[in-house]
Write a protein that holds these residues in place. Structure first.
Motif, mmCIF file in Angstrom:
data_model
loop_
_atom_site.group_PDB
_atom_site.id
_atom_site.type_symbol
_atom_site.label_atom_id
_atom_site.label_comp_id
_atom_site.label_asym_id
_atom_site.label_seq_id
_atom_site.Cartn_x
_atom_site.Cartn_y
_atom_site.Cartn_z
ATOM 1 N N LEU A 222 0.814 -1.212 0.000
ATOM 2 C CA LEU A 222 0.000 0.000 0.000
ATOM 3 C C LEU A 222 0.846 1.262 0.000
ATOM 4 C CD1 LEU A 222 -2.637 -1.082 2.690
ATOM 5 C CD2 LEU A 222 -2.725 -1.432 0.216
ATOM 6 N N ALA A 223 2.156 1.108 0.150
ATOM 7 C CA ALA A 223 3.067 2.252 0.234
ATOM 8 C C ALA A 223 3.918 2.343 -1.024
ATOM 9 C CB ALA A 223 3.968 2.128 1.463
ATOM 10 N N MET A 224 4.208 3.570 -1.434
ATOM 11 C CA MET A 224 5.133 3.830 -2.544
ATOM 12 C C MET A 224 6.519 4.058 -1.941
ATOM 13 S SD MET A 224 3.216 3.601 -5.218
ATOM 14 C CE MET A 224 4.229 4.365 -6.486
ATOM 15 N N CYS A 225 7.139 2.956 -1.524
ATOM 16 C CA CYS A 225 8.420 3.038 -0.823
ATOM 17 C C CYS A 225 9.532 3.471 -1.763
ATOM 18 C CB CYS A 225 8.720 1.681 -0.206
ATOM 19 S SG CYS A 225 10.273 1.611 0.676
ATOM 20 N N SER A 226 10.370 4.411 -1.321
ATOM 21 C CA SER A 226 11.502 4.898 -2.104
ATOM 22 C C SER A 226 12.497 5.554 -1.153
ATOM 23 C CB SER A 226 11.041 5.907 -3.167
ATOM 24 O OG SER A 226 10.641 7.121 -2.564
ATOM 25 N N PRO A 227 13.725 5.849 -1.615
ATOM 26 C CA PRO A 227 14.678 6.546 -0.733
ATOM 27 C C PRO A 227 14.160 7.896 -0.244
ATOM 28 C CG PRO A 227 15.828 5.566 -2.593
ATOM 29 C CD PRO A 227 14.368 5.400 -2.875
ATOM 30 N N ARG A 228 13.285 8.535 -0.997
ATOM 31 C CA ARG A 228 12.745 9.834 -0.586
ATOM 32 C C ARG A 228 11.548 9.674 0.345
ATOM 33 N NH1 ARG A 228 12.024 14.074 -5.350
ATOM 34 N NH2 ARG A 228 11.679 15.328 -3.452
ATOM 35 N N THR A 229 10.854 8.547 0.261
ATOM 36 C CA THR A 229 9.699 8.292 1.133
ATOM 37 C C THR A 229 9.833 6.897 1.738
ATOM 38 O OG1 THR A 229 8.420 7.516 -0.769
ATOM 39 C CG2 THR A 229 8.151 9.830 -0.114
ATOM 40 N N PRO A 230 10.727 6.732 2.720
ATOM 41 C CA PRO A 230 10.926 5.414 3.341
ATOM 42 C C PRO A 230 9.715 5.006 4.182
ATOM 43 C CG PRO A 230 12.714 6.962 3.850
ATOM 44 C CD PRO A 230 11.595 7.759 3.315
#
Length: 301
Positions: A222-230
């Motif tokens: 459900l999360a758009m995990c990325s280095p900018r949005t951990p």
């Protein structure tokens, strides 16, 4: 700054509540500010920011003054508790303790900045959204999974709204799910969103923590995990075994922190009034004393 202005112009209905203070320390003027985030529909705040950084005794003195101002401001508005999450730093913890905060628990925060494999969108069996009928079952889950001292201080189903204290302001939405089997809730999972990342909460029965991997994996989908949005996930010290599950999913240890609370109200013993049995009967006032004549008293005028 934008959140402070929003709070000011909305008369403390929106944004973070900001307190600004100036102190004269060693002949120099020192400015600082503190921010708290109100918890929706609860008489509680989460401490979000204290500035300047704690680097000298003068900063510690300013911090204590800011915290004292926040307590007085909160008492005027009926606030009962102020929560704070701080890194396990002796100096920071000492200042908070001197201001009246007490330690609830310590926890390790894990972070996931990338998914090594696409997260599965298929929902595991037994995992479903929280419903309004889950109140009693959730209370039973927390009674068995969380130490009594922590339960007395913080009602843990509301922890998901406390992510502002973790540095994730402007939470947009919360997704909450429960893992239930045969009418019994095994685990409670929640995911908060903000422009800076996600805050994942997992509370499970001790015997089932090792089996929460597929359920956590679904929450990650459900999360758009990325280095900018951990994705951040706190694991209290009493939740043994959950950290191993997170590491297997790619999480890494991010920081150690301590959760504290300051109570702005205290219990005061009050003596209960007791009725004296001999005085419970009513007095006979049919003949007022002021109207008794000397003849009635058997006295001569």
């Amino acid at each position: 700054m934008s959140s402070a202005l929003l709070d000011y112009f909305s008369h403390h209905h929106l944004g973070a509540i900001t307190c600004v203070r100036e102190d004269m320390i060693d002949g120099k003027s020192l400015w600082g500010f503190a921010q708290v985030w109100p918890r929706p529909d609860r008489p509680e705040w989460d401490l979000g920011c204290l500035a300047p950084a704690l680097t000298s005794n003068g900063d510690a003195y300013l911090w204590r003054g800011l915290l004292n101002d926040l307590v007085l401001f909160g008492v005027e508005r009926g606030i009962l508790r102020i929560y704070a999450r701080a890194s396990e730093d002796a100096q920071t913890e000492d200042v908070l303790r001197m201001a009246g905060f007490a330690v609830i628990t310590r926890e390790e925060v894990f972070a996931l900045s990338h998914c090594e494999e696409p997260a599965s969108r298929s929902r595991p069996a037994g995992l479903r959204p929280v419903s309004s009928q889950d109140g009693w079952a959730l209370s039973e889950l927390y009674r068995q999974a969380v130490p009594q001292l922590v339960r007395r201080t913080e009602e843990l189903p509301t922890r998901l709204v406390a992510a502002a204290g973790s540095g994730l302001p402007a939470l947009a939405r919360t997704d909450e799910y429960v893992w239930a089997e045969e009418g019994r809730i095994i685990a409670h999972l929640g995911l908060c969103r903000s422009p800076k990342g996600y805050w994942l909460e997992v509370v499970a029965l001790p015997r089932c923590r090792a089996d929460t991997s597929p359920h956590i994996r679904y929450m990650l989908s459900l999360a758009m995990c990325s280095p900018r949005t951990p994705v951040y996930c706190p694991v209290p010290d009493y939740a043994a075994g959950l950290g191993q599950v997170l590491r297997a999913l790619g999480f890494e240890a991010y920081a150690r922190q301590v959760l504290l609370v300051l109570h702005t109200a205290a219990r005061v013993p009050v003596r209960r009034q007791r009725r004296v049995m001999g005085l419970e009967g009513r007095a006979d006032v049919r003949t007022p004393l002021g109207h008794i004549s000397p003849e009635e008293c058997g006295q001569k005028p």
